[in-house]
Scaffold this motif. Structure first.
Motif, PDB file in Angstrom:
ATOM      1  N   TYR A   5     -39.496 -84.215 -55.009  1.00  0.00           N
ATOM      2  CA  TYR A   5     -40.380 -85.106 -54.434  1.00  0.00           C
ATOM      3  C   TYR A   5     -39.311 -86.372 -53.814  1.00  0.00           C
ATOM      4  O   TYR A   5     -38.618 -86.675 -54.914  1.00  0.00           O
ATOM      5  N   SER A   6     -39.288 -86.769 -52.947  1.00  0.00           N
ATOM      6  CA  SER A   6     -38.322 -87.744 -52.296  1.00  0.00           C
ATOM      7  C   SER A   6     -39.194 -88.862 -51.937  1.00  0.00           C
ATOM      8  O   SER A   6     -40.342 -89.083 -51.485  1.00  0.00           O
ATOM      9  N   THR A   8     -38.429 -92.576 -50.322  1.00  0.00           N
ATOM     10  CA  THR A   8     -37.650 -93.356 -49.457  1.00  0.00           C
ATOM     11  C   THR A   8     -38.220 -94.856 -49.888  1.00  0.00           C
ATOM     12  O   THR A   8     -39.039 -95.239 -50.081  1.00  0.00           O
ATOM     13  N   LYS A  22     -33.194 -93.964 -51.217  1.00  0.00           N
ATOM     14  CA  LYS A  22     -33.856 -92.892 -51.484  1.00  0.00           C
ATOM     15  C   LYS A  22     -33.690 -92.444 -52.846  1.00  0.00           C
ATOM     16  O   LYS A  22     -32.381 -92.480 -53.368  1.00  0.00           O
ATOM     17  N   GLN A 149     -44.622 -84.553 -50.819  1.00  0.00           N
ATOM     18  CA  GLN A 149     -42.983 -83.928 -50.808  1.00  0.00           C
ATOM     19  C   GLN A 149     -42.311 -85.253 -50.590  1.00  0.00           C
ATOM     20  O   GLN A 149     -41.195 -85.420 -51.142  1.00  0.00           O
ATOM     21  N   ARG A 150     -42.525 -85.726 -49.280  1.00  0.00           N
ATOM     22  CA  ARG A 150     -41.902 -86.881 -48.873  1.00  0.00           C
ATOM     23  C   ARG A 150     -42.667 -88.306 -48.941  1.00  0.00           C
ATOM     24  O   ARG A 150     -44.000 -88.202 -48.346  1.00  0.00           O
ATOM     25  N   ASP A 152     -43.009 -93.054 -48.785  1.00  0.00           N
ATOM     26  CA  ASP A 152     -42.547 -94.086 -48.622  1.00  0.00           C
ATOM     27  C   ASP A 152     -43.006 -95.389 -49.403  1.00  0.00           C
ATOM     28  O   ASP A 152     -44.272 -95.381 -49.553  1.00  0.00           O
TER      29      ASP A 152
END
Length: 183
Positions: A5-6, A8, A22, A149-150, A152
């Motif tokens: 999992y990213s 930002t 990140k 998965q992405r 903010d």
């Protein structure tokens, strides 16, 4: 590893303006999205320079890998954070092996925190050595449901006096208190 999992990150909190842009949190076979969420929130709450996720300490006398740690300049743990489940036996060993470290356990709710506190008391762990942080369970469950998965994340405020966390996660605003108990 079953997933990555990213996140930002951005910060509007002047005290945490130096957040990394990140971070990547790997989900290991036995971990749930809830554990990933605990690590993320703990990262935001405890952010400081040199804070590391799941760092290998390369010390034979400390056989554990912390969820979060900050090492001092001699590469010894100055901060050790465990997220979610953690045995009382492990906590006892941490207090002995990392005698100078600030030790925190991050739990998803006050009920989970109290359950651990009672177990620590029953096991007669040395008092005035550990810190427990209990998140707001409604906020925590809602954030868990939003993890993709992405992601903010914008941090607006994080204070310990009084304990409060304000952030935007994937476009939704969160403003929640958390509990802190010294054991």
């Amino acid at each position: 590893m079953s997933a990555k999992y990213s996140f930002t990150l951005a910060s509007e909190d002047r005290r945490r303006a130096d957040l990394p842009r990140k971070i990547l949190i790997a989900q290991h076979e036995t971990e749930t999205v809830a554990h990933i969420t605990l690590k993320l929130l703990a990262f935001l709450i405890f952010w400081r320079p040199r804070l590391q996720l799941e760092t290998n300490l390369h010390q034979d006398d400390i056989p554990f890998v912390p969820d979060l740690a900050q090492l001092d300049y001699q590469l010894r743990p100055a901060l050790w954070v465990e997220c979610g489940e953690c045995s009382v036996a492990k906590l006892h060993k941490l207090a002995v092996k990392c005698h100078d470290a600030e030790i925190w356990m991050v739990k998803r709710s006050p009920a989970d925190s109290e359950h651990l506190r009672q177990a620590m008391k029953k096991a007669e762990l040395r008092e005035d050595r550990y810190n427990l942080l209990a998140l707001d369970p409604e906020m925590f469950n809602e954030v868990c449901g939003l993890v993709q998965q992405r992601n903010d994340v914008t941090l607006f405020a994080c204070d310990f006096d009084p304990p409060r966390l304000q952030f935007d996660f994937n476009g939704l605003w969160f403003d929640a208190e958390f509990g802190v108990t010294r054991f």
